[in-house]
Motif scaffolding. Structure first.
Motif, PDB file in Angstrom:
ATOM      1  N   ASN A  62       0.974 -15.713   9.940  1.00  0.00           N
ATOM      2  CA  ASN A  62       1.667 -15.988   8.897  1.00  0.00           C
ATOM      3  C   ASN A  62       2.333 -17.293   9.055  1.00  0.00           C
ATOM      4  N   LEU A  63       2.156 -18.111   7.959  1.00  0.00           N
ATOM      5  CA  LEU A  63       2.738 -19.268   7.832  1.00  0.00           C
ATOM      6  C   LEU A  63       3.856 -19.426   6.665  1.00  0.00           C
ATOM      7  N   LEU A  64       4.717 -20.222   7.193  1.00  0.00           N
ATOM      8  CA  LEU A  64       6.200 -20.274   6.267  1.00  0.00           C
ATOM      9  C   LEU A  64       6.201 -21.705   5.914  1.00  0.00           C
ATOM     10  N   ASP A  65       6.793 -21.689   4.586  1.00  0.00           N
ATOM     11  CA  ASP A  65       7.381 -22.896   3.639  1.00  0.00           C
ATOM     12  C   ASP A  65       8.819 -22.656   3.375  1.00  0.00           C
ATOM     13  N   VAL A  66       9.964 -22.802   4.067  1.00  0.00           N
ATOM     14  CA  VAL A  66      11.165 -22.792   3.522  1.00  0.00           C
ATOM     15  C   VAL A  66      11.714 -23.735   2.646  1.00  0.00           C
ATOM     16  N   GLY A  67      12.002 -23.076   1.317  1.00  0.00           N
ATOM     17  CA  GLY A  67      12.749 -24.209   0.409  1.00  0.00           C
ATOM     18  C   GLY A  67      11.299 -24.842  -0.327  1.00  0.00           C
ATOM     19  N   CYS A  68      10.480 -23.847  -1.100  1.00  0.00           N
ATOM     20  CA  CYS A  68       9.005 -24.459  -1.279  1.00  0.00           C
ATOM     21  C   CYS A  68       9.248 -25.159  -2.664  1.00  0.00           C
ATOM     22  N   GLY A  69      10.241 -25.242  -3.522  1.00  0.00           N
ATOM     23  CA  GLY A  69      10.158 -26.153  -4.823  1.00  0.00           C
ATOM     24  C   GLY A  69       8.848 -25.601  -5.507  1.00  0.00           C
ATOM     25  N   TRP A  70       8.341 -26.540  -5.971  1.00  0.00           N
ATOM     26  CA  TRP A  70       7.068 -26.257  -7.017  1.00  0.00           C
ATOM     27  C   TRP A  70       5.721 -25.980  -6.103  1.00  0.00           C
ATOM     28  N   GLY A  71       5.858 -26.212  -4.736  1.00  0.00           N
ATOM     29  CA  GLY A  71       5.030 -25.568  -3.818  1.00  0.00           C
ATOM     30  C   GLY A  71       4.030 -26.397  -2.985  1.00  0.00           C
ATOM     31  N   PRO A  72       4.499 -27.791  -2.977  1.00  0.00           N
ATOM     32  CA  PRO A  72       3.451 -28.489  -2.335  1.00  0.00           C
ATOM     33  C   PRO A  72       2.867 -28.357  -0.961  1.00  0.00           C
ATOM     34  N   VAL A  73       4.146 -28.018  -0.209  1.00  0.00           N
ATOM     35  CA  VAL A  73       4.037 -27.715   1.325  1.00  0.00           C
ATOM     36  C   VAL A  73       2.961 -26.451   1.453  1.00  0.00           C
TER      37      VAL A  73
END
Length: 211
Positions: A62-73
Motif C-alpha cells: 500500500n502506497l499513500l498520498d496525503v492531500g492528493c489535490g487533483w492527483g499528481p502524486v
C-alpha cells in the motif's frame, strides 16, 4: 481561498472542469482540474521538487498520498508501481472526484481516492509521498502527521515536501521530537525541503525542477 471553502468543496461540474497538460513520470498527459483546489492550473513547484527527489516506490503493498489535490502524486505512484495499491487521501470532495477522473483517464485501476476515515484501520503503508497542506494551520498539519506517519510499515518511508519559508526546518524538528527521530532532509531545491521519515538511508537524486 479560506480553509472552510477548501474543506467543503463539492465536485466540479462539467463546465467547471478543464483539461491541463502536465508531465508525470516522464510522459506528457492531460488531466482534469478545476478551481477550488490547490494549484489547479499547473503542476506546482513543490510537487515537482518532491517527484524529482524521491526514490522509486515499492512495487507492491500500500502506497499513500496525503492531500492528493487533483492527483499528481498519487498518479505518479500508480504509474511507477502498477502492482501496488495507491491510496489518495483528501478532505476535499472536489479533489477526490478529480483524482478518480484522472486515474480513469490514465487507465490506472490501482488508485483509491477517499476521505481519511474511509481508509481501513488495518492498512499500513510501504511508502508515503505528500505535499502536505501547510496553510491549513499548524494544529491541523500536526494532527495529519500524527495520524499517518505511525501507519508506515516497519521498513516504510515517507517523503514530505515543505516550503522552507513556511517552516520546513521547524517541522523536521517537531517530527523528530513528537513522532519519530529518524527524520532527515533528503533534498533541498527551489526554496523547498524534502523531508525523509523512516529507517535507514537512501541516495536521493538531485532535485532540479523546471517551471
Amino acid at each position: 481561498m479560506s480553509n472552510d471553502h477548501y474543506f467543503t468543496a463539492q465536485p466540479a461540474s462539467k463546465d467547471e472542469r478543464r483539461l491541463v497538460s502536465v508531465r508525470l513520470d516522464g510522459r506528457d498527459v492531460e488531466v482534469e482540474t478545476a478551481g477550488g483546489i490547490f494549484s489547479p492550473g499547473r503542476l506546482d513547484l513543490g510537487t515537482q521538487v518532491l517527484l524529482r527527489s524521491v526514490p522509486e516506490p515499492p512495487q507492491t503493498g500500500n502506497l499513500l498520498d496525503v492531500g492528493c489535490g487533483w492527483g499528481p502524486v498519487a498518479l505518479t505512484l500508480a504509474l511507477q508501481a502498477p502492482g501496488a495499491a495507491v491510496w489518495a487521501v483528501d478532505v476535499n470532495e472536489r479533489a477526490l472526484d478529480l483524482t478518480r477522473r484522472n486515474a480513469a483517464r490514465l487507465g490506472l485501476e490501482n488508485v483509491t481516492a477517499c476521505r481519511p476515515e474511509d481508509v481501513p484501520d488495518d492498512v499500513r503503508f510501504a511508502a508515503l509521498w505528500s505535499n502536505p497542506p501547510i496553510r491549513v494551520g499548524k494544529d491541523v498539519l500536526h494532527d495529519l502527521l500524527r495520524t499517518w506517519l505511525p501507519r508506515l510499515t516497519d521498513d516504510g518511508v515517507a517523503h514530505l515536501v515543505v516550503q522552507r519559508n513556511l517552516g520546513a526546518d521547524s517541522l523536521q524538528g517537531w517530527i523528530a521530537r513528537e513522532i519519530r527521530p529518524d527524520v532527515t532532509r533528503a533534498a533541498s531545491a527551489k526554496g523547498f525541503r524534502v523531508l525523509r521519515v523512516g529507517p535507514g538511508t537512501a541516495a536521493v537524486p538531485g532535485a532540479t525542477p523546471t517551471e
